[in-house]
Design an enzyme around this catalytic site. Structure first.
Site, PDB file in Angstrom:
ATOM      1  N   ASP A  53      52.515  80.562  46.568  1.00 21.42           N
ATOM      2  CA  ASP A  53      51.732  79.459  47.112  1.00 21.42           C
ATOM      3  C   ASP A  53      52.592  78.700  48.117  1.00 21.42           C
ATOM      4  OD1 ASP A  53      49.273  78.341  46.778  1.00 21.42           O
ATOM      5  OD2 ASP A  53      49.709  77.393  44.860  1.00 21.42           O
TER       6      ASP A  53
ATOM      7  N   LYS B 158      49.922  82.260  49.738  1.00 24.17           N
ATOM      8  CA  LYS B 158      48.595  81.639  49.618  1.00 24.17           C
ATOM      9  C   LYS B 158      48.609  80.315  50.385  1.00 24.17           C
ATOM     10  CE  LYS B 158      46.893  79.888  45.580  1.00 24.17           C
ATOM     11  NZ  LYS B 158      46.712  78.446  45.912  1.00 24.17           N
TER      12      LYS B 158
ATOM     13  N   ASP C 181      51.809  76.540  43.163  1.00 24.74           N
ATOM     14  CA  ASP C 181      52.490  75.243  43.246  1.00 24.74           C
ATOM     15  C   ASP C 181      52.110  74.368  42.046  1.00 24.74           C
ATOM     16  OD1 ASP C 181      49.932  74.612  44.064  1.00 24.74           O
ATOM     17  OD2 ASP C 181      50.520  73.663  45.955  1.00 24.74           O
ATOM     18  N   SER C 182      51.231  74.913  41.165  1.00 26.06           N
ATOM     19  CA  SER C 182      50.974  74.279  39.869  1.00 26.06           C
ATOM     20  C   SER C 182      52.280  74.120  39.090  1.00 26.06           C
ATOM     21  CB  SER C 182      49.987  75.130  39.057  1.00 26.06           C
ATOM     22  OG  SER C 182      50.406  76.486  39.014  1.00 26.06           O
TER      23      SER C 182
ATOM     24  N   GLU D 192      38.025  77.708  43.967  1.00 26.56           N
ATOM     25  CA  GLU D 192      38.391  76.862  42.819  1.00 26.56           C
ATOM     26  C   GLU D 192      37.313  75.821  42.526  1.00 26.56           C
ATOM     27  OE1 GLU D 192      42.445  75.542  42.638  1.00 26.56           O
ATOM     28  OE2 GLU D 192      42.043  74.168  40.977  1.00 26.56           O
TER      29      GLU D 192
ATOM     30  N   GLU E 211      46.056  76.916  51.503  1.00 29.38           N
ATOM     31  CA  GLU E 211      44.809  76.195  51.205  1.00 29.38           C
ATOM     32  C   GLU E 211      44.101  75.760  52.493  1.00 29.38           C
ATOM     33  OE1 GLU E 211      45.405  72.922  48.502  1.00 29.38           O
ATOM     34  OE2 GLU E 211      46.383  74.181  47.007  1.00 29.38           O
TER      35      GLU E 211
HETATM   36  O1  KIV Z   1      48.861  76.514  41.978  1.00 30.11           O
HETATM   37  C1  KIV Z   1      48.189  77.340  41.346  1.00 30.11           C
HETATM   38  O2  KIV Z   1      48.548  77.747  40.237  1.00 30.11           O
HETATM   39  C2  KIV Z   1      46.961  77.834  41.965  1.00 30.11           C
HETATM   40  C3  KIV Z   1      46.027  78.700  41.185  1.00 30.11           C
HETATM   41  C4  KIV Z   1      45.573  78.173  39.896  1.00 30.11           C
HETATM   42  C5  KIV Z   1      44.917  79.236  42.007  1.00 30.11           C
HETATM   43  O3  KIV Z   1      46.733  77.562  43.096  1.00 30.11           O
END
Ligand code: KIV
Length: 285
Positions: free
Chosen positions: A85, A114, A46-47, A184, A116
């Protein structure tokens, strides 16, 4: 052709004491090249809210956007495992909604998702996903979706007690069925201690050298995102300059007439050109 990476491959790598690599991707061609380079997991992080869409936190993407980016990435990947994510608040309202949204990502082409955190509710969501056939990667330490409650981009697990707390959460995640856990922004000694007490592999995102895997945001690795560079990221290229130089040369060439050249245009046949010229001659102004 190399075999597809699965949860089994990932566990085998950990058990044999080897390492695996994880990079983010958000589009088809980047995912294709990352996959061809041999990276084991491609993460649609989600980056992307920050590095691809220009927001200042990850909070601004939802399930609809993640579905589109997942489809694009999955089309480019043959070998790596594709992990999506789950975005902010897409799994927090109810277990039912979490199952709906995670299964949507699998249908879009992800092999896993993924999630959190590790509170009681999240553990239940993870259990239900795994029971439904949806592999889950956990994420502990600094968790960007909790940025506002954490109160900034702060290193986590900085004390003995905090390290034990993250280990306890990681062990709960393991019991809930995750196949791996991102750690992280925690000190590497803490990550080493936590990793040594887990069966599943840990993936370091600024958590030092002793995890089974390393993950970075690909825009940091390529030198494309320049708003901010985390201490733990390594820049392997200068895509920002490459893009700037190419765009500048194109702009100059268009304005000087150097683009397009004779090789870059389509031509009429001699016969058609002759007719066109005759027609032009017959037109009276
Ligand atoms: O959103 C993302 O890119 C991440 C990773 C850097 C672990 O969660």
């Amino acid at each position: 052709m190399a075999k597809k990476v699965t949860v089994k491959t990932i566990q085998k790598i950990k058990d044999s004491g080897e390492k695996f690599s994880v990079l983010t991707a958000y589009d088809y061609s980047t995912a294709k090249y990352i996959d061809e380079a041999g990276v084991d997991i491609v993460l649609i992080g989600d980056s992307l809210a920050m590095v691809a869409l220009g927001y200042d936190t990850t909070h601004y993407v939802g399930v609809d956007e993640m579905r589109i980016f997942t489809k694009a990435v999955a089309r480019g990947v043959n070998h790596a495992m594709v992990v999506t994510d789950m975005p902010f608040m897409s799994y927090n309202l109810s277990v039912e909604e979490a199952l709906k949204n995670t299964s949507d990502m699998i249908r879009a082409g992800a092999d896993a998702v993924k999630i959190e955190g590790a509170n009681e509710y999240i553990l239940n969501v993870i259990k239900r996903c795994v029971q439904s056939g949806i592999p889950v990667m956990g994420h502990l330490g600094f968790t960007p979706q909790f940025l506002n409650t954490i109160g900034g981009y702060n290193i986590q697990g900085k004390s003995f007690e905090a390290t034990l707390e993250i280990l306890a959460q990681a062990q709960e995640l393991e019991k809930a069925g995750v196949f791996s856990i991102v750690l992280e922004m925690i000190p590497e000694e803490s990550a080493q201690y936590i990793s040594a007490h887990l069966r599943v592999p840990t993936i370091s995102c600024g958590a030092g050298r002793y995890c089974t895997a390393q993950v970075l945001v690909s825009d940091d690795v390529f030198g494309k995102y320049s708003e901010f560079k985390p201490k733990f990221a390594r820049k392997y290229g200068d895509m920002k300059s490459l893009i700037f130089d190419c765009a500048k040369k194109f702009n100059d060439d268009v304005k000087s007439g150097a683009f397009p050249s004779d090789d870059e245009v389509f031509k009429l046949s001699e016969e058609e050109l002759k007719q066109l010229k005759l027609h032009e001659g017959s037109i009276k102004c």
